[in-house]
Design a protein around this motif. Structure first.
Motif, PDB file in Angstrom:
ATOM      1  N   GLN A 185       0.831  -1.209   0.000  1.00  0.00           N
ATOM      2  CA  GLN A 185       0.000   0.000   0.000  1.00  0.00           C
ATOM      3  C   GLN A 185       0.865   1.258   0.000  1.00  0.00           C
ATOM      4  O   GLN A 185       0.573   2.226  -0.707  1.00  0.00           O
ATOM      5  N   PHE A 186       1.939   1.229   0.782  1.00  0.00           N
ATOM      6  CA  PHE A 186       2.865   2.367   0.802  1.00  0.00           C
ATOM      7  C   PHE A 186       3.460   2.589  -0.584  1.00  0.00           C
ATOM      8  O   PHE A 186       3.575   3.726  -1.043  1.00  0.00           O
ATOM      9  N   PHE A 187       3.822   1.493  -1.238  1.00  0.00           N
ATOM     10  CA  PHE A 187       4.394   1.590  -2.579  1.00  0.00           C
ATOM     11  C   PHE A 187       3.402   2.261  -3.534  1.00  0.00           C
ATOM     12  O   PHE A 187       3.774   3.155  -4.302  1.00  0.00           O
ATOM     13  N   ALA A 188       2.129   1.855  -3.492  1.00  0.00           N
ATOM     14  CA  ALA A 188       1.100   2.444  -4.355  1.00  0.00           C
ATOM     15  C   ALA A 188       0.829   3.903  -3.988  1.00  0.00           C
ATOM     16  O   ALA A 188       0.589   4.747  -4.867  1.00  0.00           O
ATOM     17  N   ASP A 189       0.893   4.206  -2.692  1.00  0.00           N
ATOM     18  CA  ASP A 189       0.616   5.566  -2.224  1.00  0.00           C
ATOM     19  C   ASP A 189       1.659   6.578  -2.698  1.00  0.00           C
ATOM     20  O   ASP A 189       1.376   7.781  -2.763  1.00  0.00           O
ATOM     21  N   MET A 190       2.855   6.121  -3.027  1.00  0.00           N
ATOM     22  CA  MET A 190       3.866   7.049  -3.540  1.00  0.00           C
ATOM     23  C   MET A 190       3.362   7.757  -4.798  1.00  0.00           C
ATOM     24  O   MET A 190       3.674   8.922  -5.026  1.00  0.00           O
ATOM     25  N   GLN A 191       2.558   7.047  -5.585  1.00  0.00           N
ATOM     26  CA  GLN A 191       1.969   7.649  -6.782  1.00  0.00           C
ATOM     27  C   GLN A 191       0.642   8.341  -6.477  1.00  0.00           C
ATOM     28  O   GLN A 191       0.432   9.498  -6.841  1.00  0.00           O
ATOM     29  N   THR A 216       1.429 -10.045 -12.344  1.00  0.00           N
ATOM     30  CA  THR A 216       0.621 -10.046 -13.569  1.00  0.00           C
ATOM     31  C   THR A 216      -0.601  -9.138 -13.456  1.00  0.00           C
ATOM     32  O   THR A 216      -0.947  -8.416 -14.401  1.00  0.00           O
ATOM     33  N   ASP A 217      -1.264  -9.159 -12.302  1.00  0.00           N
ATOM     34  CA  ASP A 217      -2.521  -8.421 -12.145  1.00  0.00           C
ATOM     35  C   ASP A 217      -2.419  -7.254 -11.160  1.00  0.00           C
ATOM     36  O   ASP A 217      -3.427  -6.817 -10.601  1.00  0.00           O
ATOM     37  N   ILE A 218      -1.216  -6.732 -10.965  1.00  0.00           N
ATOM     38  CA  ILE A 218      -1.017  -5.771  -9.872  1.00  0.00           C
ATOM     39  C   ILE A 218      -1.345  -4.321 -10.237  1.00  0.00           C
ATOM     40  O   ILE A 218      -1.476  -3.462  -9.357  1.00  0.00           O
ATOM     41  N   GLN A 219      -1.505  -4.014 -11.514  1.00  0.00           N
ATOM     42  CA  GLN A 219      -1.694  -2.624 -11.935  1.00  0.00           C
ATOM     43  C   GLN A 219      -2.858  -1.895 -11.237  1.00  0.00           C
ATOM     44  O   GLN A 219      -2.711  -0.728 -10.851  1.00  0.00           O
ATOM     45  N   PRO A 220      -4.021  -2.535 -11.026  1.00  0.00           N
ATOM     46  CA  PRO A 220      -5.111  -1.831 -10.317  1.00  0.00           C
ATOM     47  C   PRO A 220      -4.712  -1.344  -8.920  1.00  0.00           C
ATOM     48  O   PRO A 220      -5.212  -0.317  -8.457  1.00  0.00           O
ATOM     49  N   VAL A 221      -3.816  -2.057  -8.239  1.00  0.00           N
ATOM     50  CA  VAL A 221      -3.344  -1.605  -6.922  1.00  0.00           C
ATOM     51  C   VAL A 221      -2.523  -0.334  -7.091  1.00  0.00           C
ATOM     52  O   VAL A 221      -2.691   0.638  -6.347  1.00  0.00           O
ATOM     53  N   LEU A 222      -1.634  -0.326  -8.083  1.00  0.00           N
ATOM     54  CA  LEU A 222      -0.769   0.830  -8.317  1.00  0.00           C
ATOM     55  C   LEU A 222      -1.573   2.047  -8.751  1.00  0.00           C
ATOM     56  O   LEU A 222      -1.184   3.186  -8.480  1.00  0.00           O
ATOM     57  N   ASP A 223      -2.688   1.815  -9.402  1.00  0.00           N
ATOM     58  CA  ASP A 223      -3.541   2.915  -9.857  1.00  0.00           C
ATOM     59  C   ASP A 223      -4.559   3.342  -8.808  1.00  0.00           C
ATOM     60  O   ASP A 223      -5.373   4.243  -9.047  1.00  0.00           O
ATOM     61  N   GLY A 224      -4.563   2.686  -7.652  1.00  0.00           N
ATOM     62  CA  GLY A 224      -5.468   3.059  -6.568  1.00  0.00           C
ATOM     63  C   GLY A 224      -6.887   2.568  -6.742  1.00  0.00           C
ATOM     64  O   GLY A 224      -7.803   3.047  -6.068  1.00  0.00           O
ATOM     65  N   LYS A 225      -7.103   1.575  -7.605  1.00  0.00           N
ATOM     66  CA  LYS A 225      -8.459   1.072  -7.863  1.00  0.00           C
ATOM     67  C   LYS A 225      -8.834  -0.091  -6.950  1.00  0.00           C
ATOM     68  O   LYS A 225      -9.999  -0.468  -6.874  1.00  0.00           O
ATOM     69  N   ILE A 226      -7.840  -0.669  -6.282  1.00  0.00           N
ATOM     70  CA  ILE A 226      -8.083  -1.749  -5.319  1.00  0.00           C
ATOM     71  C   ILE A 226      -7.041  -1.602  -4.216  1.00  0.00           C
ATOM     72  O   ILE A 226      -5.902  -1.211  -4.479  1.00  0.00           O
ATOM     73  N   THR A 227      -7.427  -1.895  -2.976  1.00  0.00           N
ATOM     74  CA  THR A 227      -6.460  -1.760  -1.881  1.00  0.00           C
ATOM     75  C   THR A 227      -5.485  -2.931  -1.893  1.00  0.00           C
ATOM     76  O   THR A 227      -5.790  -4.023  -2.391  1.00  0.00           O
ATOM     77  N   ALA A 228      -4.330  -2.706  -1.315  1.00  0.00           N
ATOM     78  CA  ALA A 228      -3.326  -3.762  -1.219  1.00  0.00           C
ATOM     79  C   ALA A 228      -3.854  -4.932  -0.396  1.00  0.00           C
ATOM     80  O   ALA A 228      -3.619  -6.101  -0.729  1.00  0.00           O
ATOM     81  N   ALA A 229      -4.599  -4.635   0.664  1.00  0.00           N
ATOM     82  CA  ALA A 229      -5.143  -5.688   1.532  1.00  0.00           C
ATOM     83  C   ALA A 229      -6.080  -6.614   0.764  1.00  0.00           C
ATOM     84  O   ALA A 229      -6.031  -7.844   0.918  1.00  0.00           O
ATOM     85  N   ASP A 230      -6.927  -6.027  -0.082  1.00  0.00           N
ATOM     86  CA  ASP A 230      -7.852  -6.837  -0.882  1.00  0.00           C
ATOM     87  C   ASP A 230      -7.093  -7.653  -1.931  1.00  0.00           C
ATOM     88  O   ASP A 230      -7.417  -8.810  -2.209  1.00  0.00           O
ATOM     89  N   TYR A 231      -6.065  -7.040  -2.503  1.00  0.00           N
ATOM     90  CA  TYR A 231      -5.313  -7.708  -3.568  1.00  0.00           C
ATOM     91  C   TYR A 231      -4.587  -8.952  -3.045  1.00  0.00           C
ATOM     92  O   TYR A 231      -4.668 -10.027  -3.646  1.00  0.00           O
TER      93      TYR A 231
END
Length: 446
Positions: free
Chosen positions: A246-252, A407-422
């Motif tokens: 989540q921290f990694f995604a939050d940087m963006q 493979t399917d991680i892009q939605p997490v990086l774009d903030g469309k799904i939380t890291a916990a759910d992923y």
């Protein structure tokens, strides 16, 4: 008359047999030289460096000729698999440490132990133990037992920073021995992220990490991991892991210190770094020859530390192995040793700035030389000696389970799904693939 025809027929058969044998062997030149094939991959500078070292090997080993087969990095694995399937494996070739078990069990790799341990020109005590152990296998456990390859190099994945940018913006230079906390890292990145032309969009960013190669640092430094100690259970559903992702995604998405996917399409993060428009960027030893020409001064520092308070990152490696079917085992191993364990070969590769030294005494001397970039080369050595780890996929019979994570991680990086759910939805899928790999390994050992 009959005798004459028989003699002619016999001679023709002998000639055809000789031609067939010559065609199958492919290992002796017209002058009687023993010919080896060497297949490898790498960037332009690395290709030039290895071609030069192979040429020197030929000069030092009269009667041995080496045919070089070079492939692009992204095509190497496919071409090697095709060579294995087609029974046309080169004599000497690059291997991934994660493939050692499978290659040994399927009789692809030759056991090098006796050729190396009994060789007075090879001092295993003066080579990174971590590197040699990556290519050991005792039939059950990787990392111990016989040697099936030698490390061409170790690739500690360090963090670089734009020293010129720091000085221009009045940002205090980082401590080369003490990592930033995550909070400190965000603040420094926010100081560096700037709109320089007044269009309302940043032109200089703090950083831009590729999730596949940089997430490990954040996960490990926060106490998370992909696997448990037995290497049979996927542990990405650990809250510490989810927090790091989540921290990694939050940087963006929250802190806005890294380009979005759309902005990266206009100018990717590597190009931004090369232009001096990024404060932090990962640096591997293979980058040194290219980064020598950067239009700014750069140096190395530890990756920021999560809740453990300790920096973490990975150490990559490629090994060089010998085909179990080579017709010239002694010459093939001599080439491997020249490329990995000889002072002559290693000095050429280090001077070409494509890797850190394999030899401990050479590495110590190399790291102390602050006159060449990066000045803090000691950081590479610290990663190898202290806190670097192998990539998770190297521990298992294959890495399909690990590859699925990205493979399917892009939605997490774009903030469309939380890291916990992923991580919750991916863990069982990855576990299923890992269970399959464990079964494949058991079958291959029978």
């Amino acid at each position: 008359m009959v005798k004459k025809k028989s003699w002619v027929t016999f001679m023709l058969l002998m000639l055809v047999s000789a031609l067939v044998l010559a065609g199958c062997g492919g290992s002796s030149g017209a002058s009687g030289d023993k010919e080896l094939t060497f297949m490898f991959r790498g960037g332009t500078d690395e290709q030039k460096a290895y071609q030069a070292v192979v040429k020197k090997f030929e000069e030092d080993h009269p009667g041995v000729k080496v045919k070089i087969i070079v492939t692009a990095a992204d095509q190497y694995a496919t071409k090697l698999r095709a060579a294995i399937t087609g029974n046309s494996l080169p004599d000497v070739f690059y291997i991934n440490p994660g493939d050692v078990k499978a290659y040994v069990n399927s009789n692809v790799l030759m056991n090098l132990t006796s050729y190396i341990e009994n060789n007075p020109d090879v001092d295993l005590d003066n080579i990174w133990k971590y590197g040699v152990d990556l290519y050991r296998y005792d039939g059950k456990m990787a990392g111990q037992g016989d040697i099936y390859g030698m490390p061409k190099d170790l690739g500690p994945f360090a963090l670089g920073y734009n020293k010129t940018l720091f000085e221009k913006e009045g940002i205090p230079l980082p401590d080369k021995d003490k990592p930033y906390t995550w909070e400190e890292f965000i603040k420094v990145n926010q100081q560096a992220t700037k709109d320089t032309n007044g269009d309302g969009k940043p032109d200089v960013y703090g950083t831009g990490f590729n999730v596949q190669w940089a997430l490990q640092s954040f996960v490990w430094s926060n106490g998370g991991d992909w696997l448990d100690e037995t290497k049979t259970k996927v542990t990405i559903d650990d809250p510490k892991f989810a927090e790091a992702l989540q921290f990694f995604a939050d940087m963006q998405n929250v802190y806005k210190i890294t380009p979005s996917i759309e902005e990266a399409q206009t100018l990717d993060t590597y190009q931004r770094w090369m232009k001096g428009e990024m404060a932090f960027f990962p640096v591997g030893p293979w980058d040194m020859s290219t980064f020598e020409k950067l239009p700014f001064d750069y140096d190395l520092l530890p990756f920021p530390a999560g809740s453990t308070g300790k920096s973490a990152t990975w150490i990559g490696s490629l090994g060089i192995g010998v085909s179990a079917k080579t017709k010239h085992p002694e010459e093939a191993v001599a080439l491997v040793n020249y490329l990995t364990a000889s002072k002559e070969g290693m000095q050429q590769l280090v001077d070409a700035k494509v890797q850190i030294p394999n030899l401990l005494d050479m590495a110590d001397e190399w790291a102390k030389d602050t006159s060449t970039k990066p000045a803090n080369k000691q950081e590479f050595i610290d990663i190898v000696e202290d806190y670097g780890r192998a990539l998770p996929g190297n521990y298992t019979y294959n890495a399909e389970w690990y590859d699925l994570f990205f493979t399917d991680i892009q939605p997490v990086l774009d903030g469309k799904i939380t890291a916990a759910d992923y991580v919750k939805q991916q863990q069982p899928k990855m576990q299923k693939l890992l269970d399959k790999a464990v079964e494949q390994e058991k079958k291959s050992q029978k």
